[in-house]
Design an enzyme around this catalytic site. Structure first.
Site, PDB file in Angstrom:
ATOM      1  N   HIS A 174     -12.497   6.148  -7.121  1.00 18.64           N
ATOM      2  CA  HIS A 174     -11.901   7.421  -7.519  1.00 18.64           C
ATOM      3  C   HIS A 174     -11.153   7.235  -8.827  1.00 18.64           C
ATOM      4  O   HIS A 174     -10.548   6.203  -9.095  1.00 18.64           O
ATOM      5  CB  HIS A 174     -10.966   7.969  -6.439  1.00 18.64           C
ATOM      6  CG  HIS A 174      -9.959   6.989  -5.932  1.00 18.64           C
ATOM      7  ND1 HIS A 174     -10.277   6.001  -5.029  1.00 18.64           N
ATOM      8  CD2 HIS A 174      -8.633   6.839  -6.192  1.00 18.64           C
ATOM      9  CE1 HIS A 174      -9.196   5.286  -4.760  1.00 18.64           C
ATOM     10  NE2 HIS A 174      -8.173   5.769  -5.461  1.00 18.64           N
TER      11      HIS A 174
ATOM     12  N   HIS B  36      -8.078   8.834 -10.855  1.00 23.77           N
ATOM     13  CA  HIS B  36      -6.913   9.729 -10.836  1.00 23.77           C
ATOM     14  C   HIS B  36      -6.804  10.412 -12.197  1.00 23.77           C
ATOM     15  O   HIS B  36      -6.898   9.746 -13.237  1.00 23.77           O
ATOM     16  CB  HIS B  36      -5.607   8.944 -10.636  1.00 23.77           C
ATOM     17  CG  HIS B  36      -5.481   8.212  -9.344  1.00 23.77           C
ATOM     18  ND1 HIS B  36      -4.690   8.660  -8.301  1.00 23.77           N
ATOM     19  CD2 HIS B  36      -6.012   7.044  -8.913  1.00 23.77           C
ATOM     20  CE1 HIS B  36      -4.741   7.793  -7.309  1.00 23.77           C
ATOM     21  NE2 HIS B  36      -5.530   6.800  -7.652  1.00 23.77           N
TER      22      HIS B  36
HETATM   23  P1  AMP Z   1      -5.444   4.413  -4.699  1.00 19.97           P
HETATM   24  O1  AMP Z   1      -4.222   3.576  -4.550  1.00 19.97           O
HETATM   25  O2  AMP Z   1      -5.906   4.494  -6.128  1.00 19.97           O
HETATM   26  O3  AMP Z   1      -6.544   3.970  -3.765  1.00 19.97           O
HETATM   27  O4  AMP Z   1      -5.002   5.877  -4.339  1.00 19.97           O
HETATM   28  C1  AMP Z   1      -5.498   6.633  -3.270  1.00 19.97           C
HETATM   29  C2  AMP Z   1      -4.983   8.028  -3.427  1.00 19.97           C
HETATM   30  O5  AMP Z   1      -5.589   8.829  -2.431  1.00 19.97           O
HETATM   31  C3  AMP Z   1      -3.469   8.183  -3.272  1.00 19.97           C
HETATM   32  O6  AMP Z   1      -2.928   8.772  -4.449  1.00 19.97           O
HETATM   33  C4  AMP Z   1      -3.324   9.103  -2.060  1.00 19.97           C
HETATM   34  O7  AMP Z   1      -2.246  10.011  -2.171  1.00 19.97           O
HETATM   35  C5  AMP Z   1      -4.665   9.801  -2.041  1.00 19.97           C
HETATM   36  N1  AMP Z   1      -5.092  10.304  -0.727  1.00 19.97           N
HETATM   37  C6  AMP Z   1      -5.111   9.635   0.442  1.00 19.97           C
HETATM   38  N2  AMP Z   1      -5.585  10.412   1.420  1.00 19.97           N
HETATM   39  C7  AMP Z   1      -5.888  11.600   0.861  1.00 19.97           C
HETATM   40  C8  AMP Z   1      -6.409  12.837   1.340  1.00 19.97           C
HETATM   41  N3  AMP Z   1      -6.731  12.999   2.636  1.00 19.97           N
HETATM   42  N4  AMP Z   1      -6.582  13.852   0.471  1.00 19.97           N
HETATM   43  C9  AMP Z   1      -6.250  13.702  -0.826  1.00 19.97           C
HETATM   44  N5  AMP Z   1      -5.753  12.571  -1.354  1.00 19.97           N
HETATM   45  C10 AMP Z   1      -5.569  11.534  -0.516  1.00 19.97           C
END
Ligand code: AMP
Length: 127
Positions: free
Chosen positions: A109, A111
């Site tokens: 993903h 951001h």
């Molecule tokens: P990372 O540390 O880059 O893997 O970040 C994962 C991101 O996913 C975090 O910013 C979380 O807030 C986000 N996240 C986790 N679960 C969900 C969800 N169900 N819907 C939207 N965002 C999510």
């Protein structure tokens, strides 16, 4: 390459429609939705629909069509959100990968954060 994709990760569940999300844009190969714990006034996640773990995995193994679709979705959503660095005030693109990148969700993903000045990159990096 030996990446193992865990299809029980939360974004895989979102893609299967098993849990809800706030969709900003959906294309053939890409989904953009709001982060559930926003770190800035604008905070969305761009994910490919295919089973890729990290950016490098996606860049190495995704099809040209997936890569083009993903990048065009990024461009389109930046326009929609008004965070382009020309007519808007810019944003930050972040992709965490693996242990050192402190990646929480093992589905690639990107951001996109914006809506305020974000400070220097890694300024408060910890943990
Ligand atoms: P990372 O540390 O880059 O893997 O970040 C994962 C991101 O996913 C975090 O910013 C979380 O807030 C986000 N996240 C986790 N679960 C969900 C969800 N169900 N819907 C939207 N965002 C999510």
């Amino acid at each position: 390459m030996t990446y193992v994709y865990d299809d029980q990760n939360i974004f895989a569940k979102i893609l299967r429609g098993e849990i809800p999300n706030k969709t900003v844009l959906e294309t053939e190969h890409t989904l953009v939705f709001e982060d559930i714990r926003p770190q800035a006034p604008i905070h969305v996640l761009v994910i490919p629909k295919g089973p890729y773990v990290t950016y490098d995995h996606f860049a190495a193994e995704a099809s040209d069509a997936e890569i083009v679709d993903f990048n065009r979705a990024v461009g389109a959503v930046c326009q929609t959100l008004g965070v382009t660095a020309d007519i808007g005030e810019g944003c930050r693109f972040i992709s965490n990968a693996g242990e050192h990148g402190v990646q929480e969700v093992p589905h690639y993903h990107l951001h996109i954060l914006g809506g305020r000045r974000l400070g220097r990159m890694l300024e408060k990096a910890a943990g």
